[in-house]
Design an enzyme around this catalytic site. Structure first.
Site, PDB file in Angstrom:
ATOM      1  N   GLY A 233       1.423  10.585 -14.754  1.00 25.04           N
ATOM      2  CA  GLY A 233       0.931  11.839 -15.209  1.00 25.04           C
ATOM      3  C   GLY A 233       0.987  12.802 -14.224  1.00 25.04           C
ATOM      4  CG  PHE A 234       4.082  13.258 -12.505  1.00 30.34           C
ATOM      5  CD1 PHE A 234       3.926  12.663 -11.462  1.00 30.34           C
ATOM      6  CD2 PHE A 234       5.119  12.374 -13.199  1.00 30.34           C
ATOM      7  CE1 PHE A 234       3.947  11.397 -11.017  1.00 30.34           C
ATOM      8  CE2 PHE A 234       5.565  11.213 -12.740  1.00 30.34           C
ATOM      9  CZ  PHE A 234       5.055  10.716 -11.442  1.00 30.34           C
ATOM     10  CB  THR A 465      -3.861   7.949  -8.766  1.00 26.82           C
ATOM     11  OG1 THR A 465      -4.687   7.859  -9.781  1.00 26.82           O
ATOM     12  CG2 THR A 465      -3.192   8.971  -9.049  1.00 26.82           C
ATOM     13  CB  ILE A 588      -7.062   8.154   3.317  1.00 27.76           C
ATOM     14  CG1 ILE A 588      -6.120   9.314   4.248  1.00 27.76           C
ATOM     15  CG2 ILE A 588      -5.882   7.485   2.407  1.00 27.76           C
ATOM     16  CD1 ILE A 588      -5.912  10.493   3.110  1.00 27.76           C
ATOM     17  CE  LYS A 592      -2.268  -3.164  -0.177  1.00 31.21           C
ATOM     18  NZ  LYS A 592      -2.373  -4.301  -0.373  1.00 31.21           N
ATOM     19  N   GLY A 661      -8.271  15.104  -1.496  1.00 29.03           N
ATOM     20  CA  GLY A 661      -7.117  14.907  -2.592  1.00 29.03           C
ATOM     21  C   GLY A 661      -5.935  14.914  -2.037  1.00 29.03           C
ATOM     22  CD  GLU A 664      -1.791  18.418  -7.993  1.00 31.32           C
ATOM     23  OE1 GLU A 664      -1.175  19.050  -8.868  1.00 31.32           O
ATOM     24  OE2 GLU A 664      -2.793  17.869  -7.879  1.00 31.32           O
TER      25      GLU A 664
END
Ligand code: MOS
Length: 698
Positions: A233-234, A465, A588, A592, A661, A664
């Site tokens: 889903g973009f 994700t 992060i 992975k 985040g 994007e």
């Protein structure tokens, strides 16, 4: 004794991996339901006008057809506020491909065949679909997506440009791009006495529930949305589109049977939003020392007459570089086209293509290395808000990337390297994305069981994700237990309310709610239960709080991307053997899945730079290349080595996890890095995406 366990930061394998590999993870269309009927939409073949006649005779009498739905017999919606969703409510047509009916049948094949048998007569009006910067009817929207102001300005750009030692005035354009997640949009709608159940491919079960409850005049408690696994889903799956409405209308009309609808690839090109094409004028002024004195970024883009959407294309320019005189603006052309909407880094992705191309041109004009030029214009505080940055590691990313990429070996002269008929060049660009705090926040419940297990419940989404895994890691650390002791439940609107997977804010919002609940749970365990979970277990619910630092800091992630390109001297063909990105995005959570997200973003940026282009046929008002044969998306053969690195960044202000985040950030800047490398290879500056070979031939 508590053991300090650190799951965050590890490269834990996907918890949902085995299910997906074995094919048992149910996506929306595959959910088992009893005796389903299948729906196929009828679409308008004109761009604007009215329906004057409908003949459903041949369709309704086809064996296997259960019902034919048009505006004449469709159930009424309780709200038509959202004109994109108000389908089959009138005879009016606002774009080519708009849903004007639907056929429900025993099989998808019968439904599709019958949909083609529905005859419509139209009173057609001329349509207007041309985006141009010189249209007299361009207007300034009240605000742009993300609730940003439409225009900003400081100082006097024109005066600064008039006296600048070096100036640039260039216009860049980007194409129309379409969201094409691997899983197309799909819905199963089931009406029962209890209300409505929906299996939907969605980025947010609660967001869809709110929209649908409003459209159909239902109490939100009577709508249940289930979506445990989503195949990408973009942005297109962030909001309900007309396909979800059509499936619900059909299920209500038919009564008693679940109705299944999955869009075809062709339908995806008119139904689920797209990235607006843009025309962007950038003006830069600098002193002889290479310090910017003026930055102006003026954007023209399109919206639809049906519904306004204004992309925040120039917003990143408000943050990237220092200059005392600055302006940004957004103007819209209102056209007879499907409504544009969000698509992976709406604003930053096209906006940073233009800005970072202009920065490359300006560095050359100033006689500076493009990295040095950016470092020279690094702002001490956020240039327009004046706020300090919570963390800003753009310079760190530039330096680390340059070292890893071997930038110091580069001869800056364009067209200076040839290998076997290929012109070879390298280029770079910066990336950025804001830290978005999900509006309304998310809520999580955690149940402690006597068996030593913890169940975490939150209506979060995993759109590929890695939420299943990364949110479990956050919960395990917050509870100070092992990952294996945590059972996560997401993707169901009966779970506590959560924001959508959007704005790269999902994991940080959900994670914050989980951390909050875990902290309260541990406190209660000690104070009320003396450290031992009672036989009946207990649970705690908590909501993500407002961030007290939000008004005090500008919060953004940054990155630097490097590209090597080869352009064939005779054919103009472009290859990208190497991309390298270094990012600073806080902590992060999963090394992975995090790497995969950044790598996927860069790959999508490459695809944007070289391949993707929705070619609009203005005679008919539709995308002519509306399938995967003609709309080329980068595949393995187009992508060489993609290296992803990140800096260890500690940001104590963004959220308790320190995670900014990353969904994007990776796509932002890639197209400019490639365009800049193409210029270095060939001496040709391509200011119009995509960079196709015709633009590189003499
Ligand atoms: Mo993303 S375009 O914020 O769903």
């Amino acid at each position: 004794m508590t053991v300090m366990i650190r799951a965050i930061g590890t490269a834990l394998d996907r918890i949902d991996g085995p299910e997906k590999v074995q094919g048992t993870a149910a996506y929306a269309f595959e959910q088992p339901v009893d005796h389903p009927a299948y729906l196929h939409p009828v679409q308008s073949t004109i761009a604007t006008g009215r329906i004057t006649g409908i003949d459903t005779g041949a369709a309704s009498t086809l064996p296997g057809v259960l019902a034919v739905l048009t505006h004449e017999n469709a159930p009424r919606l309780a709200s038509t506020d959202d004109a994109e969703l108000a389908i089959l409510q009138s005879d009016r047509i606002a774009f080519r491909g708009q849903f004007v009916g639907g056929v429900i049948a025993e099989t998808p094949e019968i439904a599709r065949h019958a949909a083609n048998l529905v005859r419509l007569d139209y009173a057609q009006r001329p349509h207007d679909t041309a985006l141009r910067a010189d249209r007299p009817d361009l207007y300034a929207p009240a605000q742009i997506n993300g609730y940003f102001p439409t225009d900003t300005g400081q100082g006097d750009v024109d005066a600064a440009l008039a006296t600048a030692a070096v100036t640039l005035d260039a216009t860049y354009t980007t194409a129309m791009y379409h969201n094409n997640p691997m899983e197309p949009h799909a819905t199963i709608a089931i009406w029962t006495a209890d209300g409505l159940t929906l299996y939907v491919a969605t980025q947010g079960v609660h967001s869809i529930r709110t929209t649908i409850a409003h459209s159909f005049g239902l109490d939100p408690d009577r709508v249940r949305v289930i979506s445990p696994h989503v195949g990408g889903g973009f942005g297109s799956k962030a909001y309900a589109h007309a396909d979800v409405i059509l499936a619900i209308l059909a299920a209500r009309h038919l009564t008693g049977r679940p109705v299944k609808l999955v869009l075809t690839r062709q339908q995806m090109f008119s139904q689920v939003g797209y990235r607006t094409p843009t025309i962007q004028r950038i003006r830069l002024g600098a002193g002889a020392d290479g310090r910017l004195t003026a930055i102006a970024h003026d954007v023209v883009e399109q919206t639809s007459k049906l519904k306004e959407f204004a992309e925040q294309t120039a917003v990143p320019t408000r943050t990237m570089y220092a200059a005392p005189n600055r302006r940004t603006s957004h103007r819209l052309a209102t056209l007879d086209v499907p409504p544009p909407n969000i698509m992976r880094a709406p604003g930053e992705t096209p906006g940073m293509y233009a800005l970072e191309s202009a920065m490359d041109e300006m560095a050359i004009a100033c006689g500076l290395d493009p990295i040095e030029f950016r470092i020279r214009n690094e702002p001490p505080v956020d240039p327009e808000s004046g706020l300090p940055f919570s963390t800003r590691n753009l310079v760190g990313c530039l330096r680390d990337g340059a070292r890893r990429f071997g930038w110091d070996r580069r001869d800056p002269t364009p067209r200076s390297r040839r290998e076997d008929g290929w012109l070879v060049g390298t280029g770079m660009a910066a990336s950025t994305y804001p830290v978005v705090q999900g509006l309304g926040g998310s809520t999580a419940t955690i149940r402690a069981g006597r068996d030593g297990r913890y169940t975490v419940l939150i209506g979060a989404a995993d759109i590929g994700t890695g939420t299943w895994t990364a949110l479990t890691q956050i919960a395990a650390d917050a509870l100070q237990v092992a990952v294996a002791d945590v059972d996560l439940r997401i993707g169901d609107s009966t779970l506590p309310t959560a924001i959508s997977a959007g704005g790269s804010a999902g994991l940080s919002s959900w994670g914050w709610a989980v951390v909050e609940a875990a902290g309260q749970l541990r406190l209660r365990l000690e104070t009320e239960y003396a450290g031992t979970v009672p036989p009946e277990g207990f649970e705690v619910t908590a909501t993500q709080p407002d961030n007290p630092y939000r008004p005090r800091f500008a919060m953004h992630s940054f990155g630097a991307q490097f590209a090597e390109v080869r352009v064939h001297e005779d054919t103009g063909q472009v290859r990208v053997p190497r991309l390298l990105g270094v990012f600073a995005a806080g902590r992060i959570v999963n090394a992975k899945t995090g790497r995969s997200q950044l790598l996927g973003g860069m790959t999508m940026g490459l695809s944007m730079a070289l391949h993707e282009d929705s070619v609009f046929d203005h005679r008919f008002g539709h995308v002519a290349n509306h399938d995967f044969a003609e709309y080329h998306i980068a595949t393995n053969a187009d992508v060489g080595s993609v290296e992803v690195h990140w800096l260890p960044e500690e940001d104590p202000y963004v959220n308790p996890m320190g995670a900014k985040g990353i969904g994007e950030l990776g796509i932002v800047g890639t197209a400019a890095a490639i365009a800049n490398a193409v210029h270095h290879a060939t001496g040709i500056r391509v200011r119009d995406l995509p960079i196709t070979l015709d633009k590189l031939l003499p």
